[in-house]
Motif scaffolding. Sequence first.
Motif, PDB file in Angstrom:
ATOM      1  N   ILE A   1     -14.307  12.827  -1.345  1.00  0.00           N
ATOM      2  CA  ILE A   1     -14.171  11.452  -0.872  1.00  0.00           C
ATOM      3  C   ILE A   1     -14.031  10.487  -2.047  1.00  0.00           C
ATOM      4  O   ILE A   1     -14.736  10.622  -3.049  1.00  0.00           O
ATOM      5  CB  ILE A   1     -15.376  11.088   0.027  1.00  0.00           C
ATOM      6  CG1 ILE A   1     -15.146   9.798   0.802  1.00  0.00           C
ATOM      7  CG2 ILE A   1     -16.670  11.032  -0.767  1.00  0.00           C
ATOM      8  CD1 ILE A   1     -16.139   9.598   1.944  1.00  0.00           C
ATOM      9  N   PRO A   2     -13.122   9.526  -1.964  1.00  0.00           N
ATOM     10  CA  PRO A   2     -12.994   8.532  -3.035  1.00  0.00           C
ATOM     11  C   PRO A   2     -14.163   7.544  -3.018  1.00  0.00           C
ATOM     12  O   PRO A   2     -14.736   7.268  -1.967  1.00  0.00           O
ATOM     13  CB  PRO A   2     -11.686   7.813  -2.711  1.00  0.00           C
ATOM     14  CG  PRO A   2     -10.995   8.662  -1.711  1.00  0.00           C
ATOM     15  CD  PRO A   2     -12.059   9.406  -0.979  1.00  0.00           C
ATOM     16  N   GLU A   3     -14.483   7.004  -4.182  1.00  0.00           N
ATOM     17  CA  GLU A   3     -15.590   6.045  -4.311  1.00  0.00           C
ATOM     18  C   GLU A   3     -15.444   4.872  -3.361  1.00  0.00           C
ATOM     19  O   GLU A   3     -16.435   4.437  -2.763  1.00  0.00           O
ATOM     20  CB  GLU A   3     -15.659   5.506  -5.746  1.00  0.00           C
ATOM     21  CG  GLU A   3     -16.061   6.512  -6.769  1.00  0.00           C
ATOM     22  CD  GLU A   3     -15.888   6.013  -8.189  1.00  0.00           C
ATOM     23  OE1 GLU A   3     -16.603   6.528  -9.064  1.00  0.00           O
ATOM     24  OE2 GLU A   3     -15.035   5.129  -8.438  1.00  0.00           O
ATOM     25  N   HIS A   4     -14.245   4.332  -3.213  1.00  0.00           N
ATOM     26  CA  HIS A   4     -14.080   3.131  -2.392  1.00  0.00           C
ATOM     27  C   HIS A   4     -14.354   3.398  -0.910  1.00  0.00           C
ATOM     28  O   HIS A   4     -14.726   2.483  -0.182  1.00  0.00           O
ATOM     29  CB  HIS A   4     -12.689   2.504  -2.586  1.00  0.00           C
ATOM     30  CG  HIS A   4     -11.568   3.272  -1.967  1.00  0.00           C
ATOM     31  ND1 HIS A   4     -10.988   4.357  -2.580  1.00  0.00           N
ATOM     32  CD2 HIS A   4     -10.927   3.114  -0.795  1.00  0.00           C
ATOM     33  CE1 HIS A   4     -10.028   4.828  -1.819  1.00  0.00           C
ATOM     34  NE2 HIS A   4      -9.971   4.101  -0.726  1.00  0.00           N
ATOM     35  N   ILE A   5     -14.220   4.630  -0.463  1.00  0.00           N
ATOM     36  CA  ILE A   5     -14.577   4.972   0.921  1.00  0.00           C
ATOM     37  C   ILE A   5     -16.057   5.313   0.995  1.00  0.00           C
ATOM     38  O   ILE A   5     -16.753   4.907   1.917  1.00  0.00           O
ATOM     39  CB  ILE A   5     -13.700   6.132   1.440  1.00  0.00           C
ATOM     40  CG1 ILE A   5     -12.245   5.684   1.528  1.00  0.00           C
ATOM     41  CG2 ILE A   5     -14.214   6.615   2.802  1.00  0.00           C
ATOM     42  CD1 ILE A   5     -11.290   6.775   1.956  1.00  0.00           C
ATOM     43  N   GLN A   6     -16.554   6.011   0.007  1.00  0.00           N
ATOM     44  CA  GLN A   6     -17.965   6.386  -0.041  1.00  0.00           C
ATOM     45  C   GLN A   6     -18.848   5.149  -0.031  1.00  0.00           C
ATOM     46  O   GLN A   6     -19.882   5.112   0.625  1.00  0.00           O
ATOM     47  CB  GLN A   6     -18.245   7.230  -1.283  1.00  0.00           C
ATOM     48  CG  GLN A   6     -19.681   7.686  -1.386  1.00  0.00           C
ATOM     49  CD  GLN A   6     -20.319   7.337  -2.715  1.00  0.00           C
ATOM     50  OE1 GLN A   6     -19.744   6.627  -3.535  1.00  0.00           O
ATOM     51  NE2 GLN A   6     -21.501   7.838  -2.921  1.00  0.00           N
TER      52      GLN A   6
END
Length: 194
Positions: free
Chosen positions: A67-72
């Motif tokens: 998962i990318p940081e901006h979604i996490q």
Amino acid sequence: MKSLSSVCVYCGASSRVADVYKEAAHALGDGLARRGIRMVYGGGRVGLMGIAADAAIAAGGEVVGIIPEHIQSAEIEHTGLTELHVVDSMHTRKRMMVERADAFVILPGGLGTLDEAFEILTWKQLQLHDKPIVIADVDGYWRPLLGLIDHMVAQGFARIDRSALYSVADHVDAVFEALEVAPAPAHPDQPKKL
């Protein structure tokens, strides 16, 4: 494909969808786990993504989320996975998903799923990988997309052997049948630069 150890699942993150799609996601996650196949996916806990992951975990399977940081940071990551990798970008996420998978299954989904589907199909067409791809056309969901691909071919914008590029399954049992008969990648230990 007898050496199949992991499958990347592309699917939607929406929960506001028909039960037939939710049931297919559950059946796929459960079926992967019961066959001892690791599920690799986008790491979310919502929608079909969460349903498939939860079903695989409940059946004793391994599930790897990327998962990318901006979604996490929006707090939608699944915290009960075997592995959760938080990465810097969507590009890194997609590359890692490809590298960790022996095959790909495309369940119903939205624009993100469509993006992943076309990218993995394009990479195969460009011979960046030769892993099996199965489009799970649950309840005819992908019929318009499949028609569009046929239209592209008919109009001369694509020259593809569809049967060599992907297979289509109209239910989850057929997904596993398609994976079973798919040829193994010719050079699985020699990944190409993605």
